[in-house]
Write a protein that holds these residues in place. Structure first.
Motif, PDB file in Angstrom:
ATOM      1  N   GLY A 327      32.951  77.537 -64.242  1.00  0.00           N
ATOM      2  CA  GLY A 327      34.062  76.662 -63.836  1.00  0.00           C
ATOM      3  C   GLY A 327      33.358  75.106 -63.829  1.00  0.00           C
ATOM      4  N   ALA A 328      32.212  74.989 -63.176  1.00  0.00           N
ATOM      5  CA  ALA A 328      31.654  73.674 -63.345  1.00  0.00           C
ATOM      6  C   ALA A 328      31.362  73.232 -64.371  1.00  0.00           C
ATOM      7  CB  ALA A 328      30.365  73.760 -62.150  1.00  0.00           C
ATOM      8  N   TYR A 329      30.965  74.247 -65.414  1.00  0.00           N
ATOM      9  CA  TYR A 329      30.302  73.823 -66.756  1.00  0.00           C
ATOM     10  C   TYR A 329      31.413  72.925 -67.544  1.00  0.00           C
ATOM     11  CZ  TYR A 329      28.608  74.782 -71.676  1.00  0.00           C
ATOM     12  OH  TYR A 329      28.411  74.348 -72.685  1.00  0.00           O
ATOM     13  N   ILE A 330      32.774  73.703 -67.432  1.00  0.00           N
ATOM     14  CA  ILE A 330      33.809  72.924 -68.349  1.00  0.00           C
ATOM     15  C   ILE A 330      34.184  71.621 -67.955  1.00  0.00           C
ATOM     16  CG2 ILE A 330      34.794  75.385 -68.938  1.00  0.00           C
ATOM     17  CD1 ILE A 330      36.900  74.502 -67.069  1.00  0.00           C
ATOM     18  N   THR A 331      33.913  71.569 -66.418  1.00  0.00           N
ATOM     19  CA  THR A 331      34.486  69.944 -66.130  1.00  0.00           C
ATOM     20  C   THR A 331      33.207  69.159 -66.115  1.00  0.00           C
ATOM     21  OG1 THR A 331      33.631  70.958 -63.752  1.00  0.00           O
ATOM     22  CG2 THR A 331      35.960  71.054 -64.373  1.00  0.00           C
ATOM     23  N   GLY A 332      32.062  69.589 -66.555  1.00  0.00           N
ATOM     24  CA  GLY A 332      30.765  68.804 -66.727  1.00  0.00           C
ATOM     25  C   GLY A 332      30.198  68.370 -65.771  1.00  0.00           C
ATOM     26  N   ARG A 333      30.518  69.052 -64.733  1.00  0.00           N
ATOM     27  CA  ARG A 333      29.703  68.940 -63.429  1.00  0.00           C
ATOM     28  C   ARG A 333      28.550  69.879 -63.641  1.00  0.00           C
ATOM     29  NH1 ARG A 333      32.559  71.038 -59.426  1.00  0.00           N
ATOM     30  NH2 ARG A 333      34.510  71.326 -61.067  1.00  0.00           N
ATOM     31  N   ARG A 334      27.302  69.615 -64.349  1.00  0.00           N
ATOM     32  CA  ARG A 334      26.275  70.454 -64.378  1.00  0.00           C
ATOM     33  C   ARG A 334      25.350  70.311 -63.670  1.00  0.00           C
ATOM     34  NH1 ARG A 334      24.641  72.899 -69.703  1.00  0.00           N
ATOM     35  NH2 ARG A 334      24.772  74.573 -68.214  1.00  0.00           N
ATOM     36  N   PRO A 335      24.789  71.349 -62.773  1.00  0.00           N
ATOM     37  CA  PRO A 335      23.670  70.957 -61.751  1.00  0.00           C
ATOM     38  C   PRO A 335      22.193  70.610 -62.572  1.00  0.00           C
ATOM     39  CG  PRO A 335      24.380  73.257 -62.209  1.00  0.00           C
ATOM     40  CD  PRO A 335      25.173  72.677 -62.792  1.00  0.00           C
ATOM     41  N   PRO A 336      21.601  70.082 -61.796  1.00  0.00           N
ATOM     42  CA  PRO A 336      20.223  69.822 -62.448  1.00  0.00           C
ATOM     43  C   PRO A 336      19.420  70.903 -63.020  1.00  0.00           C
ATOM     44  CG  PRO A 336      20.020  69.659 -60.020  1.00  0.00           C
ATOM     45  CD  PRO A 336      21.408  69.681 -60.444  1.00  0.00           C
ATOM     46  N   LYS A 337      18.713  70.813 -64.089  1.00  0.00           N
ATOM     47  CA  LYS A 337      18.043  71.594 -64.802  1.00  0.00           C
ATOM     48  C   LYS A 337      16.955  72.542 -64.070  1.00  0.00           C
ATOM     49  CE  LYS A 337      18.412  71.816 -69.827  1.00  0.00           C
ATOM     50  NZ  LYS A 337      19.168  70.911 -70.393  1.00  0.00           N
ATOM     51  N   ASP A 338      16.798  73.846 -64.453  1.00  0.00           N
ATOM     52  CA  ASP A 338      15.734  74.570 -63.730  1.00  0.00           C
ATOM     53  C   ASP A 338      14.526  73.886 -64.114  1.00  0.00           C
ATOM     54  OD1 ASP A 338      17.773  75.958 -62.434  1.00  0.00           O
ATOM     55  OD2 ASP A 338      17.384  77.867 -63.782  1.00  0.00           O
ATOM     56  N   ASN A 339      13.391  73.975 -63.331  1.00  0.00           N
ATOM     57  CA  ASN A 339      12.236  73.304 -63.382  1.00  0.00           C
ATOM     58  C   ASN A 339      11.286  74.482 -63.338  1.00  0.00           C
ATOM     59  OD1 ASN A 339      12.767  73.093 -60.807  1.00  0.00           O
ATOM     60  ND2 ASN A 339      11.687  71.361 -60.619  1.00  0.00           N
ATOM     61  N   ILE A 340      11.409  75.724 -62.460  1.00  0.00           N
ATOM     62  CA  ILE A 340      10.364  76.537 -62.307  1.00  0.00           C
ATOM     63  C   ILE A 340      10.729  78.054 -62.936  1.00  0.00           C
ATOM     64  CG2 ILE A 340       9.429  77.874 -60.098  1.00  0.00           C
ATOM     65  CD1 ILE A 340      10.214  75.265 -58.618  1.00  0.00           C
ATOM     66  N   ARG A 341       9.669  78.463 -63.493  1.00  0.00           N
ATOM     67  CA  ARG A 341      10.084  79.833 -64.060  1.00  0.00           C
ATOM     68  C   ARG A 341       9.460  80.907 -63.108  1.00  0.00           C
ATOM     69  NH1 ARG A 341       6.565  81.791 -68.110  1.00  0.00           N
ATOM     70  NH2 ARG A 341       5.613  79.713 -67.794  1.00  0.00           N
ATOM     71  N   LEU A 342      10.110  82.211 -62.977  1.00  0.00           N
ATOM     72  CA  LEU A 342       9.448  82.889 -61.843  1.00  0.00           C
ATOM     73  C   LEU A 342       8.792  84.111 -62.782  1.00  0.00           C
ATOM     74  CD1 LEU A 342      12.465  83.740 -59.391  1.00  0.00           C
ATOM     75  CD2 LEU A 342      10.229  82.592 -59.235  1.00  0.00           C
ATOM     76  N   LEU A 343       7.505  84.502 -62.351  1.00  0.00           N
ATOM     77  CA  LEU A 343       6.669  85.450 -62.961  1.00  0.00           C
ATOM     78  C   LEU A 343       6.636  86.531 -62.185  1.00  0.00           C
ATOM     79  CD1 LEU A 343       3.628  83.139 -64.276  1.00  0.00           C
ATOM     80  CD2 LEU A 343       5.503  84.241 -65.546  1.00  0.00           C
ATOM     81  N   PRO A 344       7.156  87.803 -62.598  1.00  0.00           N
ATOM     82  CA  PRO A 344       7.119  88.947 -61.549  1.00  0.00           C
ATOM     83  C   PRO A 344       5.407  89.601 -61.527  1.00  0.00           C
ATOM     84  CG  PRO A 344       8.825  89.289 -63.514  1.00  0.00           C
ATOM     85  CD  PRO A 344       7.908  88.000 -63.792  1.00  0.00           C
ATOM     86  N   GLY A 345       4.749  89.619 -60.416  1.00  0.00           N
ATOM     87  CA  GLY A 345       3.408  89.766 -60.060  1.00  0.00           C
ATOM     88  C   GLY A 345       3.288  91.458 -59.819  1.00  0.00           C
ATOM     89  N   ASP A 346       2.680  91.575 -58.725  1.00  0.00           N
ATOM     90  CA  ASP A 346       2.118  92.694 -58.097  1.00  0.00           C
ATOM     91  C   ASP A 346       3.557  93.465 -57.755  1.00  0.00           C
ATOM     92  OD1 ASP A 346      -0.427  92.576 -58.719  1.00  0.00           O
ATOM     93  OD2 ASP A 346      -1.069  92.011 -56.590  1.00  0.00           O
ATOM     94  N   ASN A 347       3.417  94.533 -58.019  1.00  0.00           N
ATOM     95  CA  ASN A 347       4.832  95.625 -57.638  1.00  0.00           C
ATOM     96  C   ASN A 347       6.226  94.958 -57.772  1.00  0.00           C
ATOM     97  OD1 ASN A 347       5.673  97.932 -56.653  1.00  0.00           O
ATOM     98  ND2 ASN A 347       5.605  97.303 -54.437  1.00  0.00           N
TER      99      ASN A 347
END
Ligand SMILES: Cc1cc2nc3c(=O)[nH]c(=O)nc-3n(C[C@H](O)[C@H](O)[C@H](O)COP(=O)(O)OP(=O)(O)OC[C@H]3O[C@@H](n4cnc5c(N)ncnc54)[C@H](O)[C@@H]3O)c2cc1C
Ligand code: SF4
Lengths: 420, 124
Positions: A327-347
């Motif tokens: 819904g926010a996307y179509i009104t142009g109210r886009r949140p700030p871009k992601d800047n952190i990638r999650l890396l699955p580690g132990d278990n």
């Protein structure tokens, strides 16, 4: 009135949702809450509601509604909310394709082949069951071998019994639920066979679906052969060793006319593959950012199509978020871009979403590979959350507040679940 | 002197699945052992003295999209009666439309509990 199919299909919508299960319904409501006006919810079945209509047992909604409901009650509550929100529901319609400009190609019982334009799309196609091919059971190919969820639909909606003497392979919740269901319909359930040394289903289902009816659960045991020319006549089962190799010298036969498979679900991603979305090889669902947006602009995804959920409540939670962001996307109210990638580690098998923004609060869903008691979930050095236990069958969800991420300056954050 | 007896239960409160032991002296519970939290102790007591279940099943429906409509007991019933109740419900047949919460059978087997529909079905 809970089935309210639209008669007039418009050419363009703000948000179109592919799949009308709990994920799609919650996404529609989420999109409406953010001001999307024309919303279309599409399902290939004759009514929206997804898998929930056939899950007639108790155990839904404890987190979301604060009371225990059956699957149909949960579906109906949501569907009523969808209709109160003036969302167009189009059933008996298959979403075949989506172009990069977000034009959807539909095949519909009422409207024939149709195209609709969408400013944003939400994928909510759910999951399908693993079949015999997925685990390569040897033997003949008689009729009477089917997945537990299909048997559930036969019994609970269509009124057919799949057989009279049943063996269940796999101890997932659907299989356990069907063991009880068939017993109550007068069918003889000969036993549940699980190749792993532990059951896959909830303890509640072990007790209330098996113990209550004296149905045996054979752990570290699997079906090694299925016999019968026309119809299943018997199966051969054998115990397995630590490497899951069957010991045929200790095999035995069981007379039965039906084998139900309860060996897991896989996200339904035919459509995602067709439109070349980036998929995560572990979840086999689309890679999503923290707004649940996929690798294709304006195309969001939620629910079992992204990763398999054991509780519908978390499907609803994740999907409202996806809908809001659409819904926010179509009104142009886009949140700030992601800047952190999650890396699955132990278990950690996987994390969803795959990336985070340090400026917002997130819920991170993850699955572990092995059970640990008294453990900690660690997000690099920035956040540690102590848990009493983790189990592969139970999704872990962790709230991550922006203040923890503020101190993190890298671009990849490793997530580990370790013994304390 | 009455005999002490120990019964075993698997706690369903969480995935830890504590193995519970309930010891009674023939009339009263003497001790519940094996739990890791209070929830388990309470569960052990209930399972031992008065185990109850909600029963979910289906009944035949005429004039609807599907051949069956899902139903459940409006409250919990004694565990020992579950099979009998499911059997009694098997003979029920209803006509669409049906509304969620509508009783398709009242006071099933004298339990004081009704069998109610768990969804709406329309007439088609
Ligand atoms: C047998 C079973 C028992 C369960 N028991 C419990 C329980 O006790 N408690 C609990 O909380 N959770 C339970 N769950 C889990 C919960 O029901 C699911 O997590 C939830 O239904 C997933 O929702 P979804 O909307 O992602 O998928 P679904 O419910 O599968 O909905 C997906 C919908 O998309 C439609 N669709 C797919 N592809 C297309 C297409 N191309 N075009 C149009 N439509 C399409 C399908 O027809 C379907 O209606 C159970 C699940 C199963 C299968
Ligand atoms: S006793 Fe407590 S910790 Fe043990 S299984 Fe029951 S709820 Fe879980």
């Amino acid at each position: 009135m809970i089935t309210d199919e639209i008669r007039h299909l418009a050419r363009a919508y703000d948000v179109v949702i592919s799949g009308g299960g709990p994920a799609g319904m919650a996404a529609a409501i989420g999109a409406r809450s953010q001001g999307a006006e024309k919303i279309l919810l599409i399902d290939r079945e004759r009514e929206a509601g997804g898998i929930l209509w056939q899950c007639i047992h108790h155990g839904f909604g404890l987190h979301h509604f604060g009371e225990e409901l059956t699957g149909p009650e949960y579906a109906q509550r949501y569907l009523e909310e969808v209709l109160e929100n003036d969302i167009d529901v189009l059933t008996d319609t298959y979403v075949c394709d989506i172009s990069p400009e977000r034009q959807l190609k539909l095949m519909s019982g009422r409207h024939g082949i149709a195209v609709v334009d969408a400013k944003a799309v939400v994928l909510a196609m759910g999951a399908r069951e693993r079949t015999r091919g997925a685990i390569r059971i040897p033997g003949e190919r008689p009729s009477g071998v089917l997945t537990a969820g299909l048997a559930q639909k036969f019994v609970n909606m269509m009124g057919y019994l799949p057989g009279r003497r049943v063996v269940i392979l796999g101890s997932g919740d659907i299989g356990l639920i069907m063991a009880r269901r068939l017993t109550l319909e007068g069918v003889e359930v000969k036993g549940v066979f699980e190749i792993m040394p532990h059951a896959n289903g909830l303890n509640r289902n072990i007790v209330q679906c098996l113990h209550d009816y004296d149905i045996p659960l054979h752990l570290s045991t699997t079906v090694v052969d299925i016999h019968g020319r026309q119809r299943v006549e018997k199966v051969t089962v054998a115990p397995v060793d630590g490497a899951l190799k069957p010991d045929l010298s200790r095999a035995w036969d069981i007379d039965c006319d039906t084998v139900l498979l309860s060996i897991g679900l896989i996200p339904e991603n035919e459509l995602s593959r067709k439109i070349d979305l980036r998929l995560d090889p572990v979840t086999s669902g689309p890679v999503v950012n923290s707004t649940m947006e996929t690798s294709m602009n304006g195309v969001f995804a939620c629910g079992n199509v992204v990763h398999i959920h054991d509780l519908v409540d978390f499907v609803s939670e994740e999907s409202v978020l996806a809908g809001r962001n659409a819904g926010a996307y179509i009104t142009g109210r886009r949140p700030p871009k992601d800047n952190i990638r999650l890396l699955p580690g132990d278990n950690v098998a996987y994390c969803v979403p795959h990336t985070l923004s340090s400026e917002r609060e997130h819920i991170v869903y993850m699955r572990v590979r092995k059970p640990i008691e008294k453990c900690s979930v660690r997000f690099g050095e920035v956040l540690e959350k102590k848990l009493r236990y983790v189990f592969p069958a139970e999704m872990v969800n962790i709230k991550v507040k922006p203040q923890f991420l503020e101190n993190f300056h890298g671009d990849a954050l490793r997530v580990d679940v370790v013994q304390r | 002197m009455s005999e002490h007896h120990v019964s075993h239960y698997l706690c369903i409160g969480c995935p830890l699945g504590c193995r519970l032991e309930v010891e009674d002296d023939g009339t009263d519970i003497v001790e519940v052992r094996g739990w890791d939290c209070k929830r388990g102790e309470r569960y052990g007591r209930e399972e031992h003295t008065d185990p109850r279940r909600v029963v979910a099943t289906t009944v035949k429906v005429r004039g609807a999209l599907w051949a069956r409509i899902p139903v459940k007991t409006s409250g919990s019933v004694p565990k020992a009666m579950v099979r009998e109740i499911a059997k009694a419900v098997r003979n029920v047949e209803v006509e669409a439309p049906v509304r969620l919460g509508a009783a398709v059978l009242t006071d099933v087997l004298g339990t004081g509990v009704d069998i109610v529909a768990t969804r709406d079905v329309e007439r088609v």
